[in-house]
Design an enzyme around this catalytic site. Structure first.
Site, PDB file in Angstrom:
ATOM      1  N   SER A 162       0.798  -1.233   0.000  1.00  0.00           N
ATOM      2  CA  SER A 162       0.000   0.000   0.000  1.00  0.00           C
ATOM      3  C   SER A 162       0.828   1.279   0.000  1.00  0.00           C
ATOM      4  CB  SER A 162      -0.941   0.037   1.208  1.00  0.00           C
ATOM      5  OG  SER A 162      -1.921  -0.953   1.084  1.00  0.00           O
TER       6      SER A 162
ATOM      7  N   LYS B  67       0.238   3.358  -2.891  1.00  0.00           N
ATOM      8  CA  LYS B  67      -0.933   4.234  -3.032  1.00  0.00           C
ATOM      9  C   LYS B  67      -0.527   5.704  -3.037  1.00  0.00           C
ATOM     10  CE  LYS B  67      -4.055   0.829  -0.985  1.00  0.00           C
ATOM     11  NZ  LYS B  67      -4.694   0.321   0.256  1.00  0.00           N
TER      12      LYS B  67
ATOM     13  N   TYR C  68      -3.626  -2.163 -10.349  1.00  0.00           N
ATOM     14  CA  TYR C  68      -3.568  -1.864  -8.915  1.00  0.00           C
ATOM     15  C   TYR C  68      -2.686  -2.879  -8.194  1.00  0.00           C
ATOM     16  CZ  TYR C  68      -5.345  -1.853  -4.073  1.00  0.00           C
ATOM     17  OH  TYR C  68      -5.446  -1.851  -2.712  1.00  0.00           O
TER      18      TYR C  68
ATOM     19  N   TYR D 264      -4.004   3.415   7.715  1.00  0.00           N
ATOM     20  CA  TYR D 264      -5.250   2.675   7.917  1.00  0.00           C
ATOM     21  C   TYR D 264      -5.973   3.231   9.136  1.00  0.00           C
ATOM     22  CZ  TYR D 264      -2.647  -0.585   4.958  1.00  0.00           C
ATOM     23  OH  TYR D 264      -1.904  -1.157   3.973  1.00  0.00           O
TER      24      TYR D 264
ATOM     25  N   VAL E  67       1.135  -3.662   3.909  1.00  0.00           N
ATOM     26  CA  VAL E  67       1.055  -4.935   4.628  1.00  0.00           C
ATOM     27  C   VAL E  67       2.287  -5.806   4.412  1.00  0.00           C
ATOM     28  CG1 VAL E  67      -1.457  -5.090   4.793  1.00  0.00           C
ATOM     29  CG2 VAL E  67      -0.292  -6.039   2.792  1.00  0.00           C
TER      30      VAL E  67
END
Lengths: 306, 306, 306, 306
Positions: free
Chosen positions: A64, A67, A190, A242, A260
């Protein structure tokens, strides 16, 4: 105080006892098999100095953390009005992959760092770039200074095999008119972004623009504007970890983004970029030892944004 | 650049056209009748300099800004472990007075700045202080340098007349064992705190300890530790503006706390404290013109935490 | 086939092995100490015949079964339009004491048999009756034919000591304007109704009007109209067993109402009323052995509404 | 009283003024263009008598009424334990196409009549039948006595073009392991079932087995067992009318199933099957005039299950 080799070494020694107390992500085999004792840390200063300790030169799945890179690309392709109509800027207060809030809020993800938000960004890149995967690879190769960075195809395929929930998220957004392309090719992109394999040193270098008013310390060239860099750091500070963003701000006090795979990048605006890696996660899905290492670094060098 | 009288004056001129575009809080008559064109701004630097413009000397109902004061008191009375067992540190992603998340999360409020969290803090102060209302008044009188600050009794009584939802929140927490005293006297204290009447200048002075590593610029004395001050700023940055914290960070880039009376305080750690007041609110319940004024100030003096 | 003594005896023998497999309600001491091996069943036919087996003459706390009695009283005091504006007629799909749906649906409870709904009904009775507790007692004494039925004061007081969640529900409804009186006296009445102590035989007799087009088989007098009796049975069939109404309809196929004291009443319209009692509950909060006994009775006498 | 031609005619006259007060389903063009003044009603008795009025011979899109047919087929292919592990038996208390409850309850739909439940059933038929679409067509042709019933391909394709939300539901269930096949072919079958074009008379005949202990009045053959027929009626009574099941039970008092095409079937066990059609829907998505017509029929012939 400035970060030094001794400080980094002593921090890794101090956090090593935490290894064994978290849980390696196990939803795909390719992540599950990463040795849980890996531990690395790198600092890249705005003056171009690199300090690193432990396994900081070893590549891992950035997951992530990507992102933030995808959002950076989207910021260059879309006007703010276009971008922020399709995704919000607020913390979600829910699990990173929940559909509940997404349904209540009619297909507009809370922020670009939960899965739904990142999938919308992937959809937007798909709409405006002829080869989004290639573009992202070019981007990180240039910013990291390493032309050999690649996608880990095993990870990407493994993610694609376990993509049902993300497909549900994409279809739900499409049902609300907030997703424009075919679901599977967008998810494929993605997952490739998540499967970028990079080391702590490469990550610290890559994100140097966020510590340097939008300008890469490696290339000397602007990546985004100074204003956009401020905005990105604000989003990272409120939404980057998160459902553990508040705790991270409280303990570490730097904008950051976790994955993660156990990596975290953190920014001291005007000063330096930091990357840590330790695969075991805490209950919020953030690297357990990595968070503690950043907390110790903040204390020992007396840096935070607060 | 340093904030100057000219900068503040020009900012208020620039935001004045926003007056009329928001909505004054109307859930109690005492707030509804505040003239909507009020507009004030004050800066208090760590060097002790005060700059103010507009209605910055006029008292108004500080409402939820008091939540940061109550938390400061609680930080001095409870160990971190005690405190953070009863209230979380994460953004809520929901309306400030929702019971939904509170039920799902078994009576533990997400953070001390949503109503449920502030009510738990009021309950904790009630348990350890013999006269919590008196203590809070002493506290703000000392930190603001104004010994004449009072509670607006009309506002406090009016809140108490419309307290059903907050009573529901308190009883729900008590049903989960996270509330220890009788509900009504605790709510009465909570509403008195909200009914503190202070001016922008007084607010900027009162909160100077958050810009000054925990030490009041007015009294020269430590209010909380430097570490606690950092932590409080982190909580304000992630949770201080209801469900608009991300947007506020993105636009203003300072830790802050708003109230439905139209006040906002904002902190530039190491540098200065700022207070604004304009009664009309945006859809997140934060002062519309006040937020814009802070955004302009951040731009013009080039200060933010990012 | 008609229900007989032999059939009832054999059913209790068949369900007795279930004793020990459920959980006695333990949220108040007064319920927790009821012996878990109690087991009783009574049938009262429209011809006035009583058949009973096991502990069917022993009084127990009827708890939520009283919600059907309170609703019956309210149907006599309010026009349908008044009544159904304040409470819905739909199954809730959530726990009987949840506040989530109540907040989403703005203080209007889903139906009169979840706690929120029954508390609204108690509030309505409070508004129109000078002595609601006395009236309810008269009502059950007359319908059961037993002038000695009383409230178990220990249970009522014990409930009142653990009323925080129900107080939260009442205050939340009051904040939405759907609750008109002081919270505590209304809750006190509500808990008294729950604390009625009645036997299976008394319950079966009391509810005979629902099997007999609104007319009590005991008194021969109309309690509600035939239409209202049909409507009440419809509500019981869809909402009478908390979040286990579908399962109960599937297995038993009769309108019914359960209480956490382990009692259940069930109706065969045009034919008979049945009451069972066994204190251990299943995961939905309904009597485990009681439900099974009703299922066996439905099979053996070939009666159900489907 | 028995239903007669006169009763049906007078009922349609009485409900006709409601035409214009509801809304025709408009999420796909194929439904939107159905004339809103269509109105038909048919009764099929267990003695084989047909009575019909209005547009009762005209075919329309049965939509969700097909969910009861698919469940009937699944009951014949799966043991109860297999079936009810994958789908529940409780009312949902939420919109028919919501993902919220489905996420909270980990991919197990509340009942077979909300979209998620029907999609699981479609997945189960796909797993055990070589040609599910063909089988369903055979099934309704035999039970209705009309060998010419077909799928409306235009409707099925139109549904498939607007299937994003249902795809999200299917993928979410697959992510929880409660969906076994490829999503798109299963959805295609699901939409075909919804696109069956049948008249009121055909529907009343087709469902005669639910009024006749599982045995078709048309063919004389058992479709399901008497016990399964009771169970199906129980499920229809508690879950058959989306979030309006309680209201329907209260007003009509019969097990039923509605579709957004404006059709409703209702069962008087032991007696007759009824079908109505009027395209305009109420706020719960059930036919407005159709529900009223059933309510009047229940009153005038004095039949209901309560």
């Amino acid at each position: 105080m400035k970060p030094t080799q001794e400080i980094l070494d002593s921090i890794l020694d101090d956090v090593r006892p935490l290894l064994g107390q978290g849980h390696v992500a196990d939803y795909i085999p390719a992540l599950e098999c990463v040795p849980n004792h890996k531990l690395g840390m790198a600092v890249f200063t705005n003056q171009g100095e690199v300090i690193h300790a432990g396994d900081a030169l070893e590549g891992f799945s950035i997951q992530s953390i990507s992102k933030a890179l995808s959002l950076t690309l989207a910021m260059g392709l879309y006007e703010p009005g276009e971008l922020w109509n399709k995704v919000g800027k607020e913390p979600s207060g829910q699990a990173f992959n929940s559909l509940i809030q997404l349904e209540v809020e009619q297909g507009i993800p809370r922020n670009p760092f939960i899965n739904a938000g990142a999938i919308v960004i992937a959809d937007m890149l798909y709409s405006r770039l002829s080869a989004p995967r290639h573009r992202l690879l070019e981007f990180v190769r240039e910013l990291s200074g390493n032309p050999h960075i690649v996608y880990d195809k095993t990870v990407a395929q493994s993610e694609m095999m376990h993509s049902d929930r993300n497909a549900a998220i994409a279809y739900l957004m499409r049902s609300f008119g907030n997703f424009d392309n075919e679901v599977l090719p967008v998810l494929n992109n993605y997952f490739h972004a998540c499967a970028l394999e990079m080391s702590c040193v490469e990550l610290a270098k890559t994100f140097s623009y966020l510590a340097n008013q939008g300008r890469s310390v490696i290339t000397g060239k602007p990546v985004i504007s100074a204003m956009q860099s401020k905005q990105m750091n604000a989003l990272l500070a409120t939404c980057g970890l998160y459902d553990g963003a508040g705790e991270f701000a409280y303990r570490v006090g730097m904008p950051g983004k976790s994955g993660v795979g156990g990596g975290i990048i953190a920014i001291v605006p005007g000063d330096m970029t930091i990357a840590v890696w330790s695969p075991e996660l805490d209950k919020s899905g953030n690297s357990l030892a990595g968070t503690r290492a950043l907390e110790l670094l903040a204390e020992r060098i007396g840096r935070s944004i607060f």
